[in-house]
Design a protein around this motif. Sequence first.
Motif, PDB file in Angstrom:
ATOM      1  N   MET A  27      10.704  -5.018  -3.940  1.00 58.40           N
ATOM      2  CA  MET A  27      11.502  -5.482  -2.809  1.00 58.40           C
ATOM      3  C   MET A  27      12.672  -4.541  -2.528  1.00 58.40           C
ATOM      4  O   MET A  27      13.026  -4.292  -1.371  1.00 58.40           O
ATOM      5  N   PHE A  28      13.281  -4.000  -3.585  1.00 59.23           N
ATOM      6  CA  PHE A  28      14.377  -3.045  -3.406  1.00 59.23           C
ATOM      7  C   PHE A  28      13.856  -1.786  -2.713  1.00 59.23           C
ATOM      8  O   PHE A  28      14.506  -1.244  -1.811  1.00 59.23           O
ATOM      9  N   TRP A  29      12.687  -1.322  -3.132  1.00 58.98           N
ATOM     10  CA  TRP A  29      12.081  -0.132  -2.524  1.00 58.98           C
ATOM     11  C   TRP A  29      11.792  -0.381  -1.044  1.00 58.98           C
ATOM     12  O   TRP A  29      12.030   0.494  -0.199  1.00 58.98           O
ATOM     13  N   CYS A  30      11.283  -1.566  -0.723  1.00 52.59           N
ATOM     14  CA  CYS A  30      10.999  -1.914   0.677  1.00 52.59           C
ATOM     15  C   CYS A  30      12.275  -1.866   1.517  1.00 52.59           C
ATOM     16  O   CYS A  30      12.293  -1.309   2.624  1.00 52.59           O
ATOM     17  N   ALA A  31      13.342  -2.462   0.988  1.00 53.44           N
ATOM     18  CA  ALA A  31      14.615  -2.479   1.716  1.00 53.44           C
ATOM     19  C   ALA A  31      15.155  -1.060   1.896  1.00 53.44           C
ATOM     20  O   ALA A  31      15.645  -0.693   2.970  1.00 53.44           O
TER      21      ALA A  31
ATOM     22  N   ASP B 286       0.828  -1.212   0.000  1.00 56.18           N
ATOM     23  CA  ASP B 286       0.000   0.000   0.000  1.00 56.18           C
ATOM     24  C   ASP B 286       0.863   1.262   0.000  1.00 56.18           C
ATOM     25  O   ASP B 286       0.571   2.229  -0.707  1.00 56.18           O
ATOM     26  N   GLU B 287       1.934   1.246   0.797  1.00 63.22           N
ATOM     27  CA  GLU B 287       2.835   2.399   0.858  1.00 63.22           C
ATOM     28  C   GLU B 287       3.583   2.577  -0.463  1.00 63.22           C
ATOM     29  O   GLU B 287       3.788   3.693  -0.934  1.00 63.22           O
ATOM     30  N   TYR B 288       3.970   1.465  -1.064  1.00 62.65           N
ATOM     31  CA  TYR B 288       4.707   1.503  -2.330  1.00 62.65           C
ATOM     32  C   TYR B 288       3.851   2.091  -3.450  1.00 62.65           C
ATOM     33  O   TYR B 288       4.303   2.957  -4.208  1.00 62.65           O
ATOM     34  N   LEU B 289       2.605   1.643  -3.543  1.00 58.92           N
ATOM     35  CA  LEU B 289       1.722   2.135  -4.599  1.00 58.92           C
ATOM     36  C   LEU B 289       1.373   3.606  -4.390  1.00 58.92           C
ATOM     37  O   LEU B 289       1.209   4.360  -5.359  1.00 58.92           O
ATOM     38  N   LYS B 290       1.274   4.016  -3.130  1.00 56.28           N
ATOM     39  CA  LYS B 290       1.025   5.427  -2.834  1.00 56.28           C
ATOM     40  C   LYS B 290       2.214   6.269  -3.310  1.00 56.28           C
ATOM     41  O   LYS B 290       2.053   7.311  -3.945  1.00 56.28           O
ATOM     42  N   TRP B 291       3.412   5.783  -2.993  1.00 58.21           N
ATOM     43  CA  TRP B 291       4.627   6.477  -3.439  1.00 58.21           C
ATOM     44  C   TRP B 291       4.725   6.475  -4.962  1.00 58.21           C
ATOM     45  O   TRP B 291       5.043   7.487  -5.580  1.00 58.21           O
ATOM     46  N   TYR B 292       4.434   5.339  -5.575  1.00 56.87           N
ATOM     47  CA  TYR B 292       4.541   5.197  -7.031  1.00 56.87           C
ATOM     48  C   TYR B 292       3.605   6.178  -7.731  1.00 56.87           C
ATOM     49  O   TYR B 292       3.968   6.822  -8.712  1.00 56.87           O
ATOM     50  N   SER B 293       2.390   6.290  -7.201  1.00 55.28           N
ATOM     51  CA  SER B 293       1.400   7.192  -7.790  1.00 55.28           C
ATOM     52  C   SER B 293       1.870   8.640  -7.738  1.00 55.28           C
ATOM     53  O   SER B 293       1.742   9.392  -8.706  1.00 55.28           O
ATOM     54  N   GLU B 294       2.440   9.035  -6.600  1.00 59.23           N
ATOM     55  CA  GLU B 294       2.916  10.416  -6.443  1.00 59.23           C
ATOM     56  C   GLU B 294       4.163  10.671  -7.291  1.00 59.23           C
ATOM     57  O   GLU B 294       4.323  11.734  -7.887  1.00 59.23           O
ATOM     58  N   GLU B 295       5.035   9.662  -7.357  1.00 59.45           N
ATOM     59  CA  GLU B 295       6.295   9.805  -8.092  1.00 59.45           C
ATOM     60  C   GLU B 295       6.074   9.904  -9.597  1.00 59.45           C
ATOM     61  O   GLU B 295       6.811  10.586 -10.306  1.00 59.45           O
ATOM     62  N   HIS B 296       5.043   9.200 -10.096  1.00 60.87           N
ATOM     63  CA  HIS B 296       4.798   9.159 -11.542  1.00 60.87           C
ATOM     64  C   HIS B 296       3.514   9.884 -11.928  1.00 60.87           C
ATOM     65  O   HIS B 296       2.915   9.590 -12.957  1.00 60.87           O
TER      66      HIS B 296
ATOM     67  N   ASN C 251      13.529   1.629   2.143  1.00 63.94           N
ATOM     68  CA  ASN C 251      12.710   2.389   3.085  1.00 63.94           C
ATOM     69  C   ASN C 251      12.641   1.762   4.476  1.00 63.94           C
ATOM     70  O   ASN C 251      11.840   2.182   5.311  1.00 63.94           O
ATOM     71  N   GLY C 252      13.478   0.734   4.695  1.00 62.84           N
ATOM     72  CA  GLY C 252      13.567   0.147   6.026  1.00 62.84           C
ATOM     73  C   GLY C 252      12.433  -0.776   6.400  1.00 62.84           C
ATOM     74  O   GLY C 252      12.176  -1.014   7.582  1.00 62.84           O
ATOM     75  N   TYR C 253      11.730  -1.322   5.394  1.00 65.64           N
ATOM     76  CA  TYR C 253      10.601  -2.205   5.682  1.00 65.64           C
ATOM     77  C   TYR C 253      11.011  -3.672   5.783  1.00 65.64           C
ATOM     78  O   TYR C 253      10.186  -4.532   6.064  1.00 65.64           O
ATOM     79  N   GLY C 254      12.273  -3.950   5.520  1.00 63.44           N
ATOM     80  CA  GLY C 254      12.746  -5.329   5.600  1.00 63.44           C
ATOM     81  C   GLY C 254      13.630  -5.680   4.423  1.00 63.44           C
ATOM     82  O   GLY C 254      13.444  -5.177   3.317  1.00 63.44           O
ATOM     83  N   GLY C 255      14.623  -6.534   4.667  1.00 64.91           N
ATOM     84  CA  GLY C 255      15.527  -6.932   3.599  1.00 64.91           C
ATOM     85  C   GLY C 255      16.674  -5.953   3.431  1.00 64.91           C
ATOM     86  O   GLY C 255      16.785  -4.952   4.136  1.00 64.91           O
ATOM     87  N   ASP C 256      17.527  -6.259   2.453  1.00 58.94           N
ATOM     88  CA  ASP C 256      18.738  -5.476   2.217  1.00 58.94           C
ATOM     89  C   ASP C 256      18.762  -5.036   0.757  1.00 58.94           C
ATOM     90  O   ASP C 256      18.476  -5.829  -0.144  1.00 58.94           O
ATOM     91  N   THR C 257      19.110  -3.785   0.509  1.00 55.85           N
ATOM     92  CA  THR C 257      19.137  -3.285  -0.873  1.00 55.85           C
ATOM     93  C   THR C 257      20.121  -4.064  -1.738  1.00 55.85           C
ATOM     94  O   THR C 257      19.891  -4.259  -2.930  1.00 55.85           O
TER      95      THR C 257
END
Length: 336
Positions: A140-144, A66-76, A146-152
């Motif tokens: 997944m890269f975006w999540c990492a 949900d956070e990713y799509l919100k960001w994607y919408s604003e970014e594009h 933004n500190g949501y989990g995983g490593d870039t």
Amino acid sequence: MKINISKTKVRGDTRWVLTMIHDGKRKRKYFLSLAEAQVFDAVSWWSIIQKKEPVGSQTLLGVARDEYLKWYSEEHENSEKPIQKGLKTAEERVNRFLRWYGEGRPVADVTVQDFKNYVNTGRLAAESRAGYGRAVKTFMFWCAKNGYGGDTKTWAVKTNPDLKIEFKKKFHKLPGILTPDQTKQLLNSIEPKHQTALAIMFFTGIRPEVEMSCLRYSDIQWGRRIGLMAERTKTGRERWIVPPENLWSWIPKKKFDIMPNYNVLTKARNACVKKLGFAYPSNAARHSFASYGYWKGLEWAFTIMGHINSETFLKNYKNNRVDAEDAEKYFSITRK
């Protein structure tokens, strides 16, 4: 997770505040008494929060999505295009992965092996799998990041070659057609009652079962054009065909039943080519018309066949081994 209970003042009144800190994220809840704060189930509360909003490295995939799509919408964002095609594509592809993996699981749990298993699941074409794979890697890269989990480094191809999707190169098979000589032999050898229907298919590329089966003599304006009414076409669009001149020699000027039964024609055609000593490839009449018709005019050919543009025509119907000389022979075939 650290939990601390402390005493504080809220608008002059004494309150007890329970503070939870996890992955740098802080949450507070206020109580009227110390006893209430002490018996409160902080773990269950954290689980509820986790399902609704980002909580650092333990953020759930559904929340991150949900956070990713919100960001994607604003970014594009593009005010000139109310419906963002890129956003719709990203949403569909990320959701597909979450349905497969489970949106209630933490982002941090997703491994590269999970990603590989997902990409190789289903019956998607190589190009589609690559596209869906890129969408998941980007998410997944975006999540990492933004500190949501995983490593870039884990979710970037430059730092993790294991993410690269390897596909075997697929070689496109040319559509099967008949040569001008084979077409001439077949038309002149098949029973006369089938000649007209077969000639119309060879020299207009009309779809055999859907459109040809519905064609009536009243749809033909002899010497001028052939009409296909909207309700009789695959696309639902009315189409008027101006055929090559040689076709008129195969169509009698007197009214008759053009093709009473497609299955009967198919059996007669198959028996005829077997006797002549060559094979009849699948959809050969339509493919032959496309391949030879291209040399009479690309737009003329794909329009007659009922295509809106040339992309499908060139990719799936045209045999590239045909040249202009072959086309001239093909459209010179007339009834004996």
